[in-house]
Design a protein around this motif. Structure first.
Motif, PDB file in Angstrom:
ATOM      1  N   UNK A 152       0.768  -1.202   0.065  1.00 38.81           N
ATOM      2  CA  UNK A 152       0.078  -0.007  -0.008  1.00 38.81           C
ATOM      3  C   UNK A 152       0.838   1.372   0.176  1.00 38.81           C
ATOM      4  N   UNK A 153       0.884   2.015  -1.137  1.00 41.97           N
ATOM      5  CA  UNK A 153       1.661   2.929  -1.070  1.00 41.97           C
ATOM      6  C   UNK A 153       1.607   4.155  -0.334  1.00 41.97           C
ATOM      7  N   UNK A 154       2.948   4.370   0.609  1.00 44.16           N
ATOM      8  CA  UNK A 154       2.865   5.338   1.495  1.00 44.16           C
ATOM      9  C   UNK A 154       4.060   6.362   1.481  1.00 44.16           C
ATOM     10  N   UNK A 155       3.935   7.454   0.463  1.00 47.53           N
ATOM     11  CA  UNK A 155       5.162   8.363   0.398  1.00 47.53           C
ATOM     12  C   UNK A 155       5.914   9.010   1.440  1.00 47.53           C
ATOM     13  N   UNK A 156       5.070   9.042   2.644  1.00 48.28           N
ATOM     14  CA  UNK A 156       5.376   9.807   3.693  1.00 48.28           C
ATOM     15  C   UNK A 156       6.036   9.001   4.899  1.00 48.28           C
ATOM     16  N   UNK A 157       6.049   7.726   4.706  1.00 54.76           N
ATOM     17  CA  UNK A 157       6.743   6.915   5.677  1.00 54.76           C
ATOM     18  C   UNK A 157       8.232   6.712   5.764  1.00 54.76           C
ATOM     19  N   UNK A 158       8.871   6.977   6.955  1.00 59.18           N
ATOM     20  CA  UNK A 158      10.020   7.294   7.055  1.00 59.18           C
ATOM     21  C   UNK A 158      10.926   5.954   6.779  1.00 59.18           C
ATOM     22  N   UNK A 159      10.284   4.942   6.898  1.00 65.32           N
ATOM     23  CA  UNK A 159      10.852   3.476   6.781  1.00 65.32           C
ATOM     24  C   UNK A 159      10.670   2.784   5.569  1.00 65.32           C
ATOM     25  N   UNK A 160       9.738   2.733   5.067  1.00 65.12           N
ATOM     26  CA  UNK A 160       9.394   2.214   3.576  1.00 65.12           C
ATOM     27  C   UNK A 160       8.685   3.199   2.816  1.00 65.12           C
ATOM     28  N   UNK A 161       8.613   2.758   1.559  1.00 63.28           N
ATOM     29  CA  UNK A 161       7.346   3.696   0.593  1.00 63.28           C
ATOM     30  C   UNK A 161       6.154   2.976   0.476  1.00 63.28           C
ATOM     31  N   UNK A 162       5.905   2.142   1.289  1.00 64.37           N
ATOM     32  CA  UNK A 162       4.542   1.443   1.496  1.00 64.37           C
ATOM     33  C   UNK A 162       4.298   1.010   3.148  1.00 64.37           C
ATOM     34  N   UNK A 163       2.811   0.768   3.335  1.00 66.95           N
ATOM     35  CA  UNK A 163       2.492   0.718   4.675  1.00 66.95           C
ATOM     36  C   UNK A 163       2.991  -0.193   5.228  1.00 66.95           C
ATOM     37  N   UNK A 164       3.543  -0.328   6.642  1.00 69.69           N
ATOM     38  CA  UNK A 164       4.114  -1.475   7.387  1.00 69.69           C
ATOM     39  C   UNK A 164       3.305  -1.410   8.957  1.00 69.69           C
ATOM     40  N   UNK A 165       3.335  -2.728   9.190  1.00 65.92           N
ATOM     41  CA  UNK A 165       2.775  -2.807  10.858  1.00 65.92           C
ATOM     42  C   UNK A 165       3.777  -2.912  11.634  1.00 65.92           C
ATOM     43  N   UNK A 166       3.882  -2.629  12.955  1.00 68.22           N
ATOM     44  CA  UNK A 166       4.685  -3.128  13.954  1.00 68.22           C
ATOM     45  C   UNK A 166       3.722  -3.764  14.988  1.00 68.22           C
ATOM     46  N   UNK A 167       4.342  -5.036  15.624  1.00 74.08           N
ATOM     47  CA  UNK A 167       3.524  -5.616  16.674  1.00 74.08           C
ATOM     48  C   UNK A 167       4.092  -5.936  17.921  1.00 74.08           C
ATOM     49  N   UNK A 168       3.371  -6.017  18.785  1.00 79.82           N
ATOM     50  CA  UNK A 168       3.966  -6.276  20.314  1.00 79.82           C
ATOM     51  C   UNK A 168       2.759  -7.362  20.637  1.00 79.82           C
ATOM     52  N   UNK A 169       3.566  -8.451  21.649  1.00 74.60           N
ATOM     53  CA  UNK A 169       2.549  -9.412  22.160  1.00 74.60           C
ATOM     54  C   UNK A 169       2.863  -9.751  23.503  1.00 74.60           C
ATOM     55  N   UNK A 170       2.161 -10.183  24.235  1.00 68.23           N
ATOM     56  CA  UNK A 170       2.171 -10.786  25.817  1.00 68.23           C
ATOM     57  C   UNK A 170       1.257 -11.961  25.937  1.00 68.23           C
ATOM     58  N   UNK A 171       1.755 -12.809  26.792  1.00 71.26           N
ATOM     59  CA  UNK A 171       0.821 -13.909  27.037  1.00 71.26           C
ATOM     60  C   UNK A 171       0.681 -14.176  28.774  1.00 71.26           C
ATOM     61  N   UNK A 172      -0.250 -14.204  29.081  1.00 66.40           N
ATOM     62  CA  UNK A 172      -0.757 -14.603  30.414  1.00 66.40           C
ATOM     63  C   UNK A 172      -1.399 -15.958  30.534  1.00 66.40           C
ATOM     64  N   UNK A 173      -1.324 -16.363  31.746  1.00 71.31           N
ATOM     65  CA  UNK A 173      -2.124 -17.700  32.105  1.00 71.31           C
ATOM     66  C   UNK A 173      -3.109 -17.164  33.064  1.00 71.31           C
TER      67      UNK A 173
END
Length: 143
Positions: A87-108
């Protein structure tokens, strides 16, 4: 008492995308990525929904033979899939397309100290660390 994993996907530089293409386009981008995430996390026990502005959350119960390793694999594949949408993203400082960053955690939940609030806190912290160290990647909170 099954373990639960919360995955938070943040669409990188969404504000810049909206400033370039407009709010309606940014909303459409979020919906498109949300559908993609829901396509990966599609077990009946998986819950996918919006989490604030430009963030999509997945709550995954460890069942049907899928533990944290499988959920991490799904989350990593999802991050790659978002980048591969190109997905074109000319203002992204990392890529010229949309990216996602993820964080995850697990509990019992059977453990008294592992509350829903603690799960959210750990997933948010993992996401914040990912945005610093592995933009366009995934960070897992330590157990």
């Amino acid at each position: 008492s099954q373990p639960l994993t919360l995955v938070l996907f943040d669409i990188d530089a969404l504000r810049g995308y909206g400033e370039t293409f407009g709010k309606a386009a940014a909303d459409a981008c979020v919906r498109r990525i949300g559908r993609s995430i829901a396509g990966v996390f599609r077990r009946g026990s998986d819950v996918v929904g919006m989490w604030g502005e430009g963030c999509i959350a997945v709550l995954a119960v460890h069942r049907d033979g899928m533990g944290v390793g499988g959920i991490v694999a799904h989350a990593s594949a999802t991050v790659r899939k978002v980048a591969e949408m190109h997905i074109h993203h000319p203002r992204s400082p990392w890529q010229k397309h949309v990216t996602a960053t993820a964080g995850l955690a697990t509990v019992t939940p059977a453990r008294e100290e592992e509350t829903p609030a603690r799960l959210v806190e750990r997933a948010v912290q993992a996401l914040q660390e990912a945005k610093i160290h592995v933009r366009g990647g995934l960070n897992q909170a330590p157990d």
